[in-house]
Design an enzyme around this catalytic site. Structure first.
Site, PDB file in Angstrom:
ATOM      1  N   HIS A 119      60.494  35.682  37.094  1.00 41.09           N
ATOM      2  CA  HIS A 119      61.127  36.334  38.256  1.00 41.09           C
ATOM      3  C   HIS A 119      62.633  36.560  38.063  1.00 41.09           C
ATOM      4  O   HIS A 119      63.265  37.233  38.877  1.00 41.09           O
ATOM      5  CB  HIS A 119      60.925  35.501  39.526  1.00 41.09           C
ATOM      6  CG  HIS A 119      59.499  35.377  39.954  1.00 41.09           C
ATOM      7  ND1 HIS A 119      58.699  36.470  40.175  1.00 41.09           N
ATOM      8  CD2 HIS A 119      58.723  34.283  40.199  1.00 41.09           C
ATOM      9  CE1 HIS A 119      57.479  36.056  40.542  1.00 41.09           C
ATOM     10  NE2 HIS A 119      57.466  34.737  40.556  1.00 41.09           N
TER      11      HIS A 119
ATOM     12  N   ASP B 295      48.809  29.569  38.124  1.00 40.66           N
ATOM     13  CA  ASP B 295      48.626  29.591  39.576  1.00 40.66           C
ATOM     14  C   ASP B 295      47.605  30.645  40.015  1.00 40.66           C
ATOM     15  O   ASP B 295      47.397  30.844  41.202  1.00 40.66           O
ATOM     16  CB  ASP B 295      49.967  29.781  40.297  1.00 40.66           C
ATOM     17  CG  ASP B 295      50.821  30.864  39.677  1.00 40.66           C
ATOM     18  OD1 ASP B 295      50.319  31.630  38.821  1.00 40.66           O
ATOM     19  OD2 ASP B 295      52.013  30.961  40.057  1.00 40.66           O
TER      20      ASP B 295
ATOM     21  N   HIS C  41      51.635  35.762  40.292  1.00 37.30           N
ATOM     22  CA  HIS C  41      52.718  36.567  40.875  1.00 37.30           C
ATOM     23  C   HIS C  41      53.194  37.610  39.874  1.00 37.30           C
ATOM     24  O   HIS C  41      53.194  37.364  38.667  1.00 37.30           O
ATOM     25  CB  HIS C  41      53.890  35.653  41.272  1.00 37.30           C
ATOM     26  CG  HIS C  41      53.473  34.560  42.206  1.00 37.30           C
ATOM     27  ND1 HIS C  41      53.234  33.279  41.768  1.00 37.30           N
ATOM     28  CD2 HIS C  41      53.216  34.586  43.533  1.00 37.30           C
ATOM     29  CE1 HIS C  41      52.846  32.547  42.810  1.00 37.30           C
ATOM     30  NE2 HIS C  41      52.822  33.311  43.878  1.00 37.30           N
TER      31      HIS C  41
END
Ligand SMILES: [Zn+2]
Length: 256
Positions: free
Chosen positions: A79, A198, A117
């Site tokens: 990120h 995740d 993500h």
């Protein structure tokens, strides 16, 4: 293997000097909140240099023909933007690793990101660069909001946004189709995996349904499709420690 901490010059290929100086100073002051959920402690700067040292050592190991490699690092990186940390990420480990590999002569780098993500930082750092291709499977819409299928960069971005709660075969199959598309007329000199775990069933920060065997399967399929290409995995997210460990072990079984 223990890796040496990175030299900060390595990070300047990806991040603004002022941003890195700010991280180091905040850490030296004892830490603080960098951005919402992204917190530094007194040891965070040392952790950043440790993580980037580990991923670049793993790249050296793999491209010198000593075998595929995995770097078990914290903090994660996908990120992180050029001048902003977010989503628990301070420095973009995978792009630092890619630039390090390019300096060592590996011109074309494929990054596969199977964290649940979207790696907004990675995409932003490579989306105008024909030498790097980025394939990401992620929950969408979901944090951080980016990663739509029509975000294609210069034709080098391959996003696979999917809803939560689907059978694992759908996620694996759709990611595989994107990998095939990215490597049909283009063979990388190095494969980097932003390996978050995740996307496993039960993770509190995602709604995907993968199990450990899917990471072994994907890793073996990558080795089959790109037999001459060294592979370096590095840890991204994963928020149930026991499951994270199972996922990493499954990925390593595929790399062995
Ligand atoms: Zn994640």
């Amino acid at each position: 293997m223990e890796a040496r901490p990175a030299n900060r010059d390595l990070l300047l290929a990806v991040h603004a000097a002022s941003y890195l100086a700010g991280l180091e100073a905040m850490s030296a002051r004892g830490g603080g909140a960098l951005f919402l959920d992204t917190i530094l402690s007194r040891d965070s700067w040392a952790a950043v240099l440790g993580a980037t040292g580990a991923v670049t050592a793993a790249v050296d190991h793999a491209i010198e023909g000593r075998g595929h490699a995995f770097a078990a690092v914290r903090p994660p990186g996908h990120h992180a933007l050029a001048a902003r940390g977010m989503g628990f990420c301070l420095v973009n480990n995978v792009v630092v690793a890619a630039r390090h590999a390019q300096r060592a002569g590996r011109a074309r780098v494929l990054i596969i990101d199977w964290d649940v993500h979207h790696g907004n930082g990675t995409q932003a750092l490579v989306e105008t660069d024909h030498t790097i291709r980025y394939v990401s499977l992620h929950q969408h819409p979901w944090y951080p909001g980016t990663g739509a299928a029509d975000e294609r960069g210069v034709g080098n971005i391959f996003n696979v946004p999917r809803s939560p709660g689907k059978p694992p075969a759908l996620y694996v199959g759709d990611l595989w189709s994107a990998i095939v598309a990215a490597t049909t007329d283009w063979t990388p000199d190095l494969l980097l995996v932003s390996a978050g775990f995740d996307a496993m069933a039960g993770d509190p920060l995602g709604g995907f349904t993968l199990e450990p065997e899917h990471y072994t399967d994907l890793t073996l399929r990558l080795r089959g499709r790109l037999p001459a290409v060294p592979i370096v995995g590095m840890l991204e997210g994963g928020y149930v420690p026991e499951r994270l460990a199972e996922g990493v072990a499954a990925h390593l079984r595929g790399l062995q």
